[in-house]
Motif scaffolding. Sequence first.
Motif, short mmCIF file in Angstrom:
data_model
loop_
_atom_site.label_atom_id
_atom_site.label_comp_id
_atom_site.label_asym_id
_atom_site.label_seq_id
_atom_site.Cartn_x
_atom_site.Cartn_y
_atom_site.Cartn_z
N ASP A 52 73.12 112.39 -20.73
CA ASP A 52 73.01 113.85 -20.64
C ASP A 52 74.28 114.53 -21.15
O ASP A 52 74.32 115.74 -21.30
N ASP A 54 77.19 115.12 -19.85
CA ASP A 54 77.92 116.02 -18.97
C ASP A 54 79.36 115.57 -18.76
O ASP A 54 80.15 116.26 -18.13
N HIS A 74 69.57 113.48 -23.15
CA HIS A 74 68.61 113.56 -22.05
C HIS A 74 69.02 114.71 -21.13
O HIS A 74 70.20 115.05 -21.06
N PRO A 75 68.07 115.29 -20.42
CA PRO A 75 68.42 116.38 -19.49
C PRO A 75 69.28 115.87 -18.34
O PRO A 75 69.22 114.70 -17.97
N GLN A 76 70.08 116.78 -17.77
CA GLN A 76 70.92 116.39 -16.63
C GLN A 76 70.08 116.01 -15.42
O GLN A 76 70.44 115.10 -14.66
N GLU A 77 68.96 116.70 -15.23
CA GLU A 77 68.06 116.36 -14.12
C GLU A 77 67.10 115.28 -14.61
O GLU A 77 66.06 115.57 -15.19
N LYS A 78 67.47 114.04 -14.34
CA LYS A 78 66.67 112.91 -14.82
C LYS A 78 66.61 111.86 -13.73
O LYS A 78 67.32 111.94 -12.73
N ASP A 79 65.75 110.87 -13.92
CA ASP A 79 65.50 109.86 -12.88
C ASP A 79 66.26 108.55 -13.12
O ASP A 79 66.00 107.56 -12.45
N THR A 81 70.29 106.80 -14.38
CA THR A 81 71.68 107.02 -14.77
C THR A 81 71.83 106.81 -16.27
O THR A 81 70.97 106.22 -16.93
#
Length: 215
Positions: A52, A54, A74-79, A81
């Motif tokens: 992500d 970040d 990838h989005p920060q809110e993901k399932d 690591t």
Amino acid sequence: MSEEVVVVVSGGDLPAPRAALEVPLGAPVIAADKGLEHALALGLDVTVAVGDFDSASPEAVAVAEAAGVRIERHPQEKDATDLELALDLALTLSPARILVLASAGGRLDHLLSAALLLASERYARPQIDALVDAARVHVLRGERELEGEPGELLTLLAVNGPAEGVTTVGLAYPLRGETLEPGSSRGASNVFAASRARVTVERGVLLGVRPEATE
């Protein structure tokens, strides 16, 4: 196309400089988020960076992308690591071995989740090893021979359930077809009695942790 070795550089703190010496020439390098900066600091040529982002600086990502590094965002809110995403990407190259470069610094929860992640059944096909600062971590399934120095420590930890039929050769405290349970210290602080040790696991998986590896 399959690869002999794929290298995954984890995020978190910078791995020890000696880690770069063990990267095979020409091996694909996958960086997990800030692992992009770590790989560049270690002098490695990154094939693809994933996460992500970040943690990696936008400048580092931009420079890498301009140099031809593939960036998978990838989005920060993901399932998963960033390390898990990198390991999944490594699997698509069908490697015989995945070598993870990491550091024990940073968050404890990240360190523990990463160690358990390496032993996931999803990554059972390739041989998995990690260099974590001065330590080595081996995921042990079936039979594996390890090289070391007499007196070097080796701890065997069962994960994902009992490890059954554990037999060792070349260690000071031999195991003979024993079962190691998760949460047990039965396999802790064994010692290389020779320059080679063999560990056999009939069923299950072990993490072999060498806190001050010499190999």
